[in-house]
Write an enzyme that holds these catalytic residues in place. Structure first.
Site, PDB file in Angstrom:
ATOM      1  N   ASN A  29     -50.856 -73.544 -56.585  1.00  0.00           N
ATOM      2  CA  ASN A  29     -49.822 -74.134 -55.725  1.00  0.00           C
ATOM      3  C   ASN A  29     -49.291 -75.461 -56.278  1.00  0.00           C
ATOM      4  OD1 ASN A  29     -50.221 -72.034 -53.812  1.00  0.00           O
ATOM      5  ND2 ASN A  29     -51.978 -73.130 -52.992  1.00  0.00           N
ATOM      6  N   HIS A 115     -50.862 -70.758 -40.476  1.00  0.00           N
ATOM      7  CA  HIS A 115     -52.071 -70.986 -41.276  1.00  0.00           C
ATOM      8  C   HIS A 115     -53.328 -71.184 -40.418  1.00  0.00           C
ATOM      9  CE1 HIS A 115     -54.598 -73.320 -44.176  1.00  0.00           C
ATOM     10  NE2 HIS A 115     -53.973 -72.588 -45.062  1.00  0.00           N
ATOM     11  N   GLU A 159     -44.415 -72.938 -39.571  1.00  0.00           N
ATOM     12  CA  GLU A 159     -44.405 -73.457 -40.940  1.00  0.00           C
ATOM     13  C   GLU A 159     -42.957 -73.479 -41.406  1.00  0.00           C
ATOM     14  OE1 GLU A 159     -47.262 -71.378 -43.453  1.00  0.00           O
ATOM     15  OE2 GLU A 159     -48.719 -71.375 -41.823  1.00  0.00           O
ATOM     16  N   SER A 163     -46.908 -69.661 -46.105  1.00  0.00           N
ATOM     17  CA  SER A 163     -47.746 -69.731 -47.305  1.00  0.00           C
ATOM     18  C   SER A 163     -47.970 -68.385 -47.970  1.00  0.00           C
ATOM     19  CB  SER A 163     -49.090 -70.378 -46.967  1.00  0.00           C
ATOM     20  OG  SER A 163     -49.748 -69.651 -45.954  1.00  0.00           O
ATOM     21  N   ASP A 188     -45.230 -77.282 -40.328  1.00  0.00           N
ATOM     22  CA  ASP A 188     -46.164 -77.440 -41.445  1.00  0.00           C
ATOM     23  C   ASP A 188     -45.381 -77.144 -42.721  1.00  0.00           C
ATOM     24  OD1 ASP A 188     -47.994 -76.910 -43.491  1.00  0.00           O
ATOM     25  OD2 ASP A 188     -49.536 -76.239 -42.087  1.00  0.00           O
ATOM     26  N   HIS A 191     -45.858 -75.911 -48.122  1.00  0.00           N
ATOM     27  CA  HIS A 191     -45.260 -75.288 -49.317  1.00  0.00           C
ATOM     28  C   HIS A 191     -43.786 -75.640 -49.479  1.00  0.00           C
ATOM     29  CE1 HIS A 191     -48.848 -72.877 -50.048  1.00  0.00           C
ATOM     30  NE2 HIS A 191     -48.964 -72.897 -48.731  1.00  0.00           N
ATOM     31  N   LYS A 211     -50.451 -79.634 -52.824  1.00  0.00           N
ATOM     32  CA  LYS A 211     -49.738 -78.510 -53.454  1.00  0.00           C
ATOM     33  C   LYS A 211     -48.655 -79.061 -54.384  1.00  0.00           C
ATOM     34  CE  LYS A 211     -51.671 -75.519 -50.160  1.00  0.00           C
ATOM     35  NZ  LYS A 211     -51.772 -75.175 -48.761  1.00  0.00           N
TER      36      LYS A 211
HETATM   37  C1  LIG Z   1     -52.821 -75.317 -47.807  1.00  0.00           C
HETATM   38  C2  LIG Z   1     -52.300 -75.369 -46.436  1.00  0.00           C
HETATM   39  C3  LIG Z   1     -52.812 -76.279 -45.510  1.00  0.00           C
HETATM   40  C4  LIG Z   1     -54.005 -77.132 -45.787  1.00  0.00           C
HETATM   41  O1  LIG Z   1     -53.716 -78.187 -46.639  1.00  0.00           O
HETATM   42  P1  LIG Z   1     -54.903 -78.820 -47.518  1.00  0.00           P
HETATM   43  O2  LIG Z   1     -54.357 -80.123 -47.949  1.00  0.00           O
HETATM   44  O3  LIG Z   1     -55.150 -77.865 -48.632  1.00  0.00           O
HETATM   45  O4  LIG Z   1     -56.087 -78.960 -46.620  1.00  0.00           O
HETATM   46  C5  LIG Z   1     -52.202 -76.341 -44.277  1.00  0.00           C
HETATM   47  N1  LIG Z   1     -51.185 -75.546 -43.955  1.00  0.00           N
HETATM   48  C6  LIG Z   1     -50.677 -74.642 -44.806  1.00  0.00           C
HETATM   49  C7  LIG Z   1     -49.537 -73.801 -44.396  1.00  0.00           C
HETATM   50  C8  LIG Z   1     -51.232 -74.523 -46.080  1.00  0.00           C
HETATM   51  O5  LIG Z   1     -50.761 -73.613 -46.923  1.00  0.00           O
END
Ligand SMILES: *Cc1c(COP(=O)(O)O)cnc(C)c1O
Length: 353
Positions: A29, A115, A159, A163, A188, A191, A211
């Site tokens: 990522n 997520h 989101e 993801s 969120d 990505h 990421k």
């Molecule tokens: C990876 C991810 C997270 C968590 O983030 P980290 O910093 O890896 O703990 C939260 N939400 C989504 C949609 C993700 O893909």
């Protein structure tokens, strides 16, 4: 199903050495190659030399070194908000924020494909959680019409870019519904950093620095009022040690590089669209392309064959994704070459057609 953690030596962005074999990875990522950029590496070394390797305490005690201030200002600027707060990880940001804002008698309405850490935050909060059909505004409206009146506070969560699917959510329509039904909104953007358009009509824009930014740590952006409240209530922030200085410095530097080198963000999106086109599929517009296979064993078998051909492509299976939607999840990086993407598409077509 039993899972094992594989040692993966990532020392050049797109190549990974596993069990002594060098594989071209389409599973990281680190979309913009920023975990490997000379400037982010330099910034993290310098921060370590100045502040040491650890932060010493939680942010509310002595762990909030000056690097945090710079990073949070930059995040608020990028997202167009008054304030920002950095947590230990994206996972912690989600569970900390959701549990701070909601409790018994409140309602959380989340997209069906959200997520795991959003679901965990909702569970910990003791609020009631309902799920709407993926990206389906009609489904969200029906849930709100039927249930909103029975609860005190209500938070709608989605989101920005999903993801495991790489598709975008209808954020503007969700914000409009939230206004109509007197709900808070949270997105969120794990990505979407650099790709999605920030929207300060959303009450809480959450994201991660692990990421696209190539470092570590989670964040939320919003008004001073909301952020002040969360800083005082979020146990995941208060009772966990602050991030190491090197990590924060690398994240800040990465955000600067993203602003100064916009082609870093554009290229992986283009590569992803190109790859989808070569397979005769529609582009997602993000850096993520899911090839839905269906059966778990079929997805695993193609992933294994790709591995034998020198590629690392993860098979994503339930419970990470819904039953019968096992898939190969391809992610693209600024560090991939166009020819590498074309070669992979050719090999994959030979396997699935
Ligand atoms: C990876 C991810 C997270 C968590 O983030 P980290 O910093 O890896 O703990 C939260 N939400 C989504 C949609 C993700 O893909």
């Amino acid at each position: 199903m039993h899972r094992e953690i594989a040692i993966s030596e990532r020392n050049n962005g797109v190549y990974i050495t596993r069990n002594g074999r060098k594989l071209l990875s389409f599973s990281c990522n680190d979309y913009f190659g920023l975990s490997q950029h000379p400037r982010t590496i330099e910034a993290s070394i310098k921060a370590t030399q100045i502040y040491g390797t650890g932060s010493g305490a939680s942010r509310l005690i002595t762990g909030s070194n000056p690097l945090y201030d710079r990073l949070e200002r930059k995040l608020a600027e990028i997202k167009g908000t008054e304030d920002a707060c950095v947590f230990g990880s994206g996972y912690l940001a989600n569970i900390g924020t959701i549990t701070a804002l909601l409790g018994t008698g409140d309602l959380i309405v989340a997209d069906k494909l959200c997520h795991a850490c959003i679901i965990d935050g909702a569970g910990l909060s003791k609020a009631t959680m309902l799920r709407f059909k993926h990206n389906d505004i009609g489904s969200l409206r029906r849930l709100l019409e039927k249930n909103r009146k029975n609860y005190k506070n209500c938070l709608i969560i989605t989101e920005t870019i999903f993801s495991m699917d790489g598709d975008f959510s209808p954020v503007d329509e969700i914000v409009a519904l939230a206004q109509e039904f007197d709900c808070w909104t949270m997105t969120d953007d794990a990505h979407g950093l650099g790709i999605t358009t920030p929207n300060n009509k959303i009450d809480i824009q959450m994201g991660t620095l692990s990421k696209g930014a190539g470092s570590y740590g989670g964040y939320i952006c919003g008004t001073k009022e909301i952020l002040d409240y969360i800083r005082n209530k979020a146990r995941a922030l208060i009772y966990s040690t602050a991030l190491p200085p090197a990590t924060i410095a690398a994240a800040s530097e990465a955000l600067d590089v993203m602003t100064e080198e916009p082609e870093r963000v554009g290229k992986p999106v283009e590569l992803c669209s190109h790859f989808a086109g070569l397979l005769g599929e529609e582009a997602t517009g993000s850096t993520i392309f899911p090839l839905i296979i269906g059966k778990e064993e079929d997805a695993l078998s193609i992933s294994k064959k790709l591995n034998e051909a020198g590629y690392l492509v993860s098979a994503i299976r339930p419970p990470t994704v819904p039953p019968n939607t096992s898939r190969l999840r391809f992610t693209f990086s600024y560090l991939h070459k166009k020819e590498q993407v074309e070669e992979l598409a050719g090999i994959l077509k030979g396997m699935i057609l």
